[in-house]
Scaffold this active site. Structure first.
Site, mmCIF file in Angstrom:
data_model
loop_
_atom_site.group_PDB
_atom_site.id
_atom_site.type_symbol
_atom_site.label_atom_id
_atom_site.label_comp_id
_atom_site.label_asym_id
_atom_site.label_seq_id
_atom_site.Cartn_x
_atom_site.Cartn_y
_atom_site.Cartn_z
ATOM 1 N N GLU A 26 -15.639 28.969 21.296
ATOM 2 C CA GLU A 26 -16.343 27.826 20.673
ATOM 3 C C GLU A 26 -15.519 27.214 19.544
ATOM 4 O O GLU A 26 -14.558 27.810 19.051
ATOM 5 C CB GLU A 26 -17.718 28.242 20.163
ATOM 6 C CG GLU A 26 -17.654 29.243 19.039
ATOM 7 C CD GLU A 26 -18.803 29.119 18.055
ATOM 8 O OE1 GLU A 26 -19.096 27.994 17.621
ATOM 9 O OE2 GLU A 26 -19.363 30.162 17.699
ATOM 10 N N LYS A 87 -20.791 18.760 13.730
ATOM 11 C CA LYS A 87 -21.290 19.962 14.419
ATOM 12 C C LYS A 87 -22.196 19.512 15.570
ATOM 13 O O LYS A 87 -23.169 18.792 15.347
ATOM 14 C CB LYS A 87 -22.061 20.803 13.392
ATOM 15 C CG LYS A 87 -22.718 22.056 13.943
ATOM 16 C CD LYS A 87 -23.428 22.804 12.805
ATOM 17 C CE LYS A 87 -24.421 23.827 13.338
ATOM 18 N NZ LYS A 87 -25.300 24.366 12.286
ATOM 19 N N VAL A 107 -22.612 27.458 19.688
ATOM 20 C CA VAL A 107 -22.812 28.366 20.819
ATOM 21 C C VAL A 107 -23.613 27.665 21.917
ATOM 22 O O VAL A 107 -23.255 27.727 23.099
ATOM 23 C CB VAL A 107 -23.508 29.671 20.359
ATOM 24 C CG1 VAL A 107 -23.977 30.494 21.554
ATOM 25 C CG2 VAL A 107 -22.562 30.487 19.484
ATOM 26 N N ASP A 139 -37.252 27.053 11.434
ATOM 27 C CA ASP A 139 -35.836 26.936 11.776
ATOM 28 C C ASP A 139 -35.400 28.049 12.724
ATOM 29 O O ASP A 139 -35.199 29.195 12.319
ATOM 30 C CB ASP A 139 -34.991 26.954 10.489
ATOM 31 C CG ASP A 139 -33.551 26.532 10.741
ATOM 32 O OD1 ASP A 139 -33.121 26.543 11.913
ATOM 33 O OD2 ASP A 139 -32.865 26.178 9.771
ATOM 34 N N SER A 141 -32.551 28.632 15.860
ATOM 35 C CA SER A 141 -31.361 28.018 16.449
ATOM 36 C C SER A 141 -31.545 27.691 17.923
ATOM 37 O O SER A 141 -32.116 28.476 18.688
ATOM 38 C CB SER A 141 -30.167 28.955 16.300
ATOM 39 O OG SER A 141 -29.043 28.396 16.938
ATOM 40 N N ALA A 142 -30.997 26.536 18.305
ATOM 41 C CA ALA A 142 -30.998 26.133 19.722
ATOM 42 C C ALA A 142 -30.153 27.092 20.569
ATOM 43 O O ALA A 142 -30.267 27.091 21.792
ATOM 44 C CB ALA A 142 -30.469 24.704 19.852
ATOM 45 N N ASP A 143 -29.337 27.922 19.922
ATOM 46 C CA ASP A 143 -28.555 28.919 20.679
ATOM 47 C C ASP A 143 -29.483 29.811 21.509
ATOM 48 O O ASP A 143 -29.150 30.206 22.627
ATOM 49 C CB ASP A 143 -27.764 29.825 19.729
ATOM 50 C CG ASP A 143 -26.644 29.104 18.989
ATOM 51 O OD1 ASP A 143 -26.381 27.922 19.293
ATOM 52 O OD2 ASP A 143 -26.037 29.739 18.100
ATOM 53 N N LYS A 160 -25.878 37.315 12.405
ATOM 54 C CA LYS A 160 -25.633 37.558 10.996
ATOM 55 C C LYS A 160 -26.938 37.827 10.255
ATOM 56 O O LYS A 160 -27.965 37.227 10.560
ATOM 57 C CB LYS A 160 -24.966 36.311 10.433
ATOM 58 C CG LYS A 160 -24.235 36.539 9.173
ATOM 59 C CD LYS A 160 -23.290 35.399 8.915
ATOM 60 C CE LYS A 160 -22.018 35.597 9.686
ATOM 61 N NZ LYS A 160 -21.085 34.491 9.545
HETATM 62 N N1 PSU Z 1 -23.045 32.339 12.904
HETATM 63 C C1 PSU Z 1 -21.844 32.813 12.522
HETATM 64 N N2 PSU Z 1 -20.755 32.021 12.601
HETATM 65 C C2 PSU Z 1 -20.818 30.741 13.082
HETATM 66 C C3 PSU Z 1 -22.097 30.260 13.520
HETATM 67 C C4 PSU Z 1 -23.177 31.089 13.409
HETATM 68 O O1 PSU Z 1 -21.787 33.943 12.085
HETATM 69 O O2 PSU Z 1 -19.792 30.039 13.137
HETATM 70 C C5 PSU Z 1 -22.179 28.888 14.115
HETATM 71 C C6 PSU Z 1 -22.137 28.978 15.657
HETATM 72 O O3 PSU Z 1 -21.448 27.853 16.145
HETATM 73 C C7 PSU Z 1 -23.607 28.884 16.030
HETATM 74 C C8 PSU Z 1 -24.116 27.927 14.979
HETATM 75 O O4 PSU Z 1 -23.839 28.397 17.333
HETATM 76 O O5 PSU Z 1 -23.445 28.301 13.794
HETATM 77 C C9 PSU Z 1 -25.632 28.007 14.820
HETATM 78 O O6 PSU Z 1 -26.041 26.969 13.996
HETATM 79 P P1 PSU Z 1 -27.619 26.695 13.794
HETATM 80 O O7 PSU Z 1 -28.118 27.847 12.993
HETATM 81 O O8 PSU Z 1 -27.665 25.400 13.059
HETATM 82 O O9 PSU Z 1 -28.222 26.628 15.159
HETATM 83 MN MN MN Z 2 -31.461 25.345 12.625
#
Ligand code: PSU
Ligand code: MN
Length: 305
Positions: A26, A87, A107, A139, A141-143, A160
């Protein structure tokens, strides 16, 4: 797929048509997950480790309004240093293309684009998940959604501890996403090998991981698979030690009103500051450890095909 939307590098194209193993990487971890120039060094190292393992790396991003599967040296440099790179999660792919913009894929977006290109294995650092305080902020994540509907194996060091890990695991269960511990029966917490959270699935053999995934595909199960790979012992930062920095970072984000897609990059950057750079070295080593496992799984998967 319209040809003008997507450009697959020659190296990746050749490997895919010859049935050779390819590993997706990624780009948000590069553009928004680590500071410059360590991010560029990491990106190069991840690619060279992949090649050394006999696998073709496919770093994925959107550059100048085109989806790029496999980047050249200039493109990697641009991603690592150009502040105009946004992003991009899955929902922003169409928009970024229409605006002829440049974006680093998270991701979720990387999974989607890898699948589109015919790549089944993807290595990253940590995935996004359910944030602390999600009960009121919503909140998530869409992941996690993408993992439930796109069949790609994602190798990560867990999630994390800036996140609510128990809720993240519950959500993955609800969304029918298998979470497989590699060499562990515990969900790793990124900087720490241990989180105290038990996993229900463990596979210590990359060949078995590939086989489990192949069964899902053959049965038409849409979900991907999350492989949770604990970081190398020598880089482990104990959970309790990280906790104080994380609480501080979460508090700082709250005080500054940082939310939405800006939250994760802010927390990652703040933790690097609060640990005096130590977390960055850990981040690098665990991501490379995931690349190593991703290569093993990708090779096993091509042997099964
Ligand atoms: N967690 C990490 N390192 C990262 C990310 C998450 O430890 O670089 C990045 C990844 O690209 C992940 C994104 O898909 O943050 C998730 O962002 P959000 O929480 O806005 O969905
Ligand atoms: Mn988010």
């Amino acid at each position: 797929m319209e040809q003008q939307q997507i450009s697959v590098s020659e190296e990746v194209q050749k490997a895919l048509s010859a049935g050779k193993p390819v590993l997706a990487l990624e780009s948000t971890i590069i553009a928004h997950g680590m500071p410059y120039p360590e991010n560029l060094e990491f990106a190069r190292e991840a690619e060279s480790l992949t090649r050394k393992s006999g696998v073709v790396p496919a770093t994925i991003a959107i550059l100048g309004g085109r989806i790029c599967i496999g980047l050249n040296a200039d493109q990697l440099e641009q991603l690592a240093s150009d502040k105009a790179v946004v992003k991009v999660a899955t929902r922003e792919i169409g928009l970024t293309l229409a605006e002829k913009g440049s974006g680093a894929t998270t991701v979720s977006a990387t999974m989607r684009l890898a699948r589109l290109a015919g790549i089944h294995v993807f290595a990253t650092g940590g995935i996004g998940g359910v944030h602390r305080g999600a009960g009121s902020s919503f909140d998530i994540s869409a992941d996690l959604i993408e993992l439930s509907r796109t069949s790609v194996i994602v190798v990560s060091a867990g999630a994390k501890a800036i996140l609510d890990l128990p809720k993240t695991l519950e959500y993955l269960e609800t969304m029918s996403v298998p979470v497989i511990g590699y060499g562990t029966s515990e969900f790793p917490a990124f900087y720490s090998r241990n989180s105290g959270l038990k996993l229900t699935s463990r596979l210590d053999d990359p060949g078995l991981i590939a086989r489990a995934f192949q069964h899902q595909i053959q049965l038409g199960i849409p979900a991907g698979m999350l492989v949770a790979n604990p970081l190398p012992k020598e880089y482990d930062i104990p959970f309790a030690e990280m906790e104080k920095h994380i609480e501080q970072a979460v508090q700082d984000a709250d005080n500054q009103g940082i939310k939405g897609k800006a939250l994760t990059p802010y927390l990652l950057g703040r933790i690097v500051e609060l640990t005096g750079g130590r977390s960055l070295e850990t981040n690098r080593s665990l991501a490379l450890n995931n690349v190593d496992l991703g290569c093993k799984i990708a090779k096993k998967l091509t042997e099964l095909a």
